[in-house]
Write a protein that holds these residues in place. Structure first.
Motif, PDB file in Angstrom:
ATOM      1  N   ILE A   1       0.846  -1.188   0.000  1.00  0.00           N
ATOM      2  CA  ILE A   1       0.000   0.000   0.000  1.00  0.00           C
ATOM      3  C   ILE A   1       0.883   1.240   0.000  1.00  0.00           C
ATOM      4  CG2 ILE A   1      -1.706   1.303   1.340  1.00  0.00           C
ATOM      5  CD1 ILE A   1      -2.570  -1.416   2.543  1.00  0.00           C
TER       6      ILE A   1
ATOM      7  N   ALA B   1      -9.695   5.121  10.506  1.00  0.00           N
ATOM      8  CA  ALA B   1      -9.766   4.836   9.076  1.00  0.00           C
ATOM      9  C   ALA B   1      -8.662   3.869   8.665  1.00  0.00           C
ATOM     10  CB  ALA B   1      -9.660   6.137   8.278  1.00  0.00           C
ATOM     11  N   TYR B   2      -7.472   4.061   9.200  1.00  0.00           N
ATOM     12  CA  TYR B   2      -6.383   3.108   8.969  1.00  0.00           C
ATOM     13  C   TYR B   2      -6.815   1.713   9.412  1.00  0.00           C
ATOM     14  CZ  TYR B   2      -2.147   5.731   7.648  1.00  0.00           C
ATOM     15  OH  TYR B   2      -1.189   6.443   6.978  1.00  0.00           O
TER      16      TYR B   2
ATOM     17  N   VAL C   1      -2.976  -0.345  -2.997  1.00  0.00           N
ATOM     18  CA  VAL C   1      -3.476   1.026  -2.922  1.00  0.00           C
ATOM     19  C   VAL C   1      -2.352   1.948  -3.380  1.00  0.00           C
ATOM     20  CG1 VAL C   1      -4.339   2.876  -1.435  1.00  0.00           C
ATOM     21  CG2 VAL C   1      -5.035   0.512  -0.996  1.00  0.00           C
TER      22      VAL C   1
ATOM     23  N   PHE D   1      -6.379  11.519   2.916  1.00  0.00           N
ATOM     24  CA  PHE D   1      -6.604  10.485   3.911  1.00  0.00           C
ATOM     25  C   PHE D   1      -6.851  11.054   5.304  1.00  0.00           C
ATOM     26  CE2 PHE D   1      -6.057   6.447   6.078  1.00  0.00           C
ATOM     27  CZ  PHE D   1      -6.506   5.548   5.129  1.00  0.00           C
TER      28      PHE D   1
ATOM     29  N   GLU E   1      -9.776   0.440   9.839  1.00  0.00           N
ATOM     30  CA  GLU E   1     -10.832  -0.124   9.013  1.00  0.00           C
ATOM     31  C   GLU E   1     -10.290  -0.608   7.675  1.00  0.00           C
ATOM     32  OE1 GLU E   1     -14.589  -1.431   8.010  1.00  0.00           O
ATOM     33  OE2 GLU E   1     -13.823  -0.734   9.950  1.00  0.00           O
ATOM     34  N   SER E   2      -9.359   0.146   7.092  1.00  0.00           N
ATOM     35  CA  SER E   2      -8.817  -0.234   5.784  1.00  0.00           C
ATOM     36  C   SER E   2      -7.970  -1.495   5.863  1.00  0.00           C
ATOM     37  CB  SER E   2      -7.988   0.914   5.205  1.00  0.00           C
ATOM     38  OG  SER E   2      -6.813   1.137   5.963  1.00  0.00           O
TER      39      SER E   2
END
Length: 314
Positions: A47, A89-90, A71, A78, A92-93
């Motif tokens: 990523i 968010a990190y 990604v 972000f 969850e990704s």
């Protein structure tokens, strides 16, 4: 297969966290390009969330190979407005990668360090060392010395256990354990002033009435945030200890709310920074309270715990 010297002794079983400070694109080519190429060569999901100059360097060297990246995105998009939301968010990704069960690599460049609120990101970098300790990935975090002030870079070096010495990955001489770092950058914990307003509560309904009345005075459109955040802390205290010492005072343009109890104690400085695991039944109250307040501090209070919420006054 090329011998992988881009990740030191990392075996792909636990979290590795490196700070790489650069001041020209040549340094990016020397460090980041091999890191990405060797990850792709080994079949590891790779990523890249970085600035445009870094992505241009990678595009020039990888060519069509950038299509093999899991990604390839601009880091400017972000940032979620707060460090807590961005860390979530990190988290969850990464869930699909965790479910896949194979190690992966991340090139992350927190360009948001320079935006309002972004300077606090170093705290979340510190917490990641504990929260993601069992995650099988290598995080190579980039910091452009030309765009980021030295004090911010210094904090990044204090929160990353690994650095690049020009030829190899080595332990960072500046690294500090999570709690030590957090205590050093959080606001000082001063004794409550004598003029504070206080109450001993044994149920959440009575606490909500008390907080609602006081919050209406100077919290403006954040009164609901205050009410919800304090409620979460009171609920934790009443459950753990049967009662809560609730107090509030104004200082330096802020309103402080303190919830203390004599329960078994939760003195972890990193509590509430990282999202709780999905399979954990509790633990979301402190996470929610931290997301609502401008600041949340945790300290030992006798045998129990004291938690302070800080809100800017209207």
């Amino acid at each position: 297969m090329t011998v992988d010297n881009s990740v030191g002794g990392w075996t792909g079983q636990r979290f590795a966290h490196e700070a790489f400070v650069y001041d020209d694109e040549a340094a990016v080519r020397e460090r980041v390009v091999p890191f990405v190429e060797q990850g792709l060569e080994q079949g590891q999901a790779t990523i890249v969330v970085a600035s445009e100059p870094v992505r241009e360097v990678l595009s020039a060297h990888l060519g069509r190979g950038v299509d093999d990246l899991a990604v390839f995105a601009d880091s400017a998009g972000f940032w979620q407005g707060t460090g807590q939301a961005t860390l979530a968010a990190y988290h969850e990704s990464m869930r699909p990668l965790l479910e896949e069960g194979r190690p992966w690599r991340l090139v992350g460049e927190p360009t948001w360090l320079t935006v309002p609120g972004g300077e606090a990101w170093s705290r979340f970098e510190a917490v990641a060392n504990d929260a993601f300790a069992e995650y099988p990935y290598y995080s190579l975090c980039l910091h452009d010395r030309r765009r980021i002030a030295q004090p911010l870079i210094d904090n990044q070096l204090r929160t990353h256990p690994l650095v690049w010495d020009g030829t190899a990955v080595v332990p960072s001489p500046d690294y500090e354990p999570t709690e030590q770092f957090l205590r050093s950058v959080e606001p000082a914990w001063a004794p409550p002033p004598p003029e504070r307003e206080a109450a001993l509560v044994t149920d959440c309904v009575a606490a909500r009435r008390w907080v609602r009345e006081l919050a209406a005075r100077d919290s403006g459109d954040r009164a609901d945030d205050v009410l919800l955040a304090v409620h979460e802390l009171v609920a934790n205290s009443v459950t753990a200890a049967g009662s809560a010492e609730l107090s509030t005072w104004a200082v330096n343009g802020h309103r402080v709310w303190e919830v203390a109890d004599a329960g078994p104690g939760l003195h972890d400085a990193s509590a509430g920074y990282a999202p709780p695991p999905l399979d954990l039944l509790g633990g979301r109250g402190l996470w929610l309270a931290r997301s609502l307040a401008d600041e949340l501090l945790v300290r030992q209070h006798g045998p129990g715990t004291a938690v302070r919420l800080v809100f800017a006054r209207s």
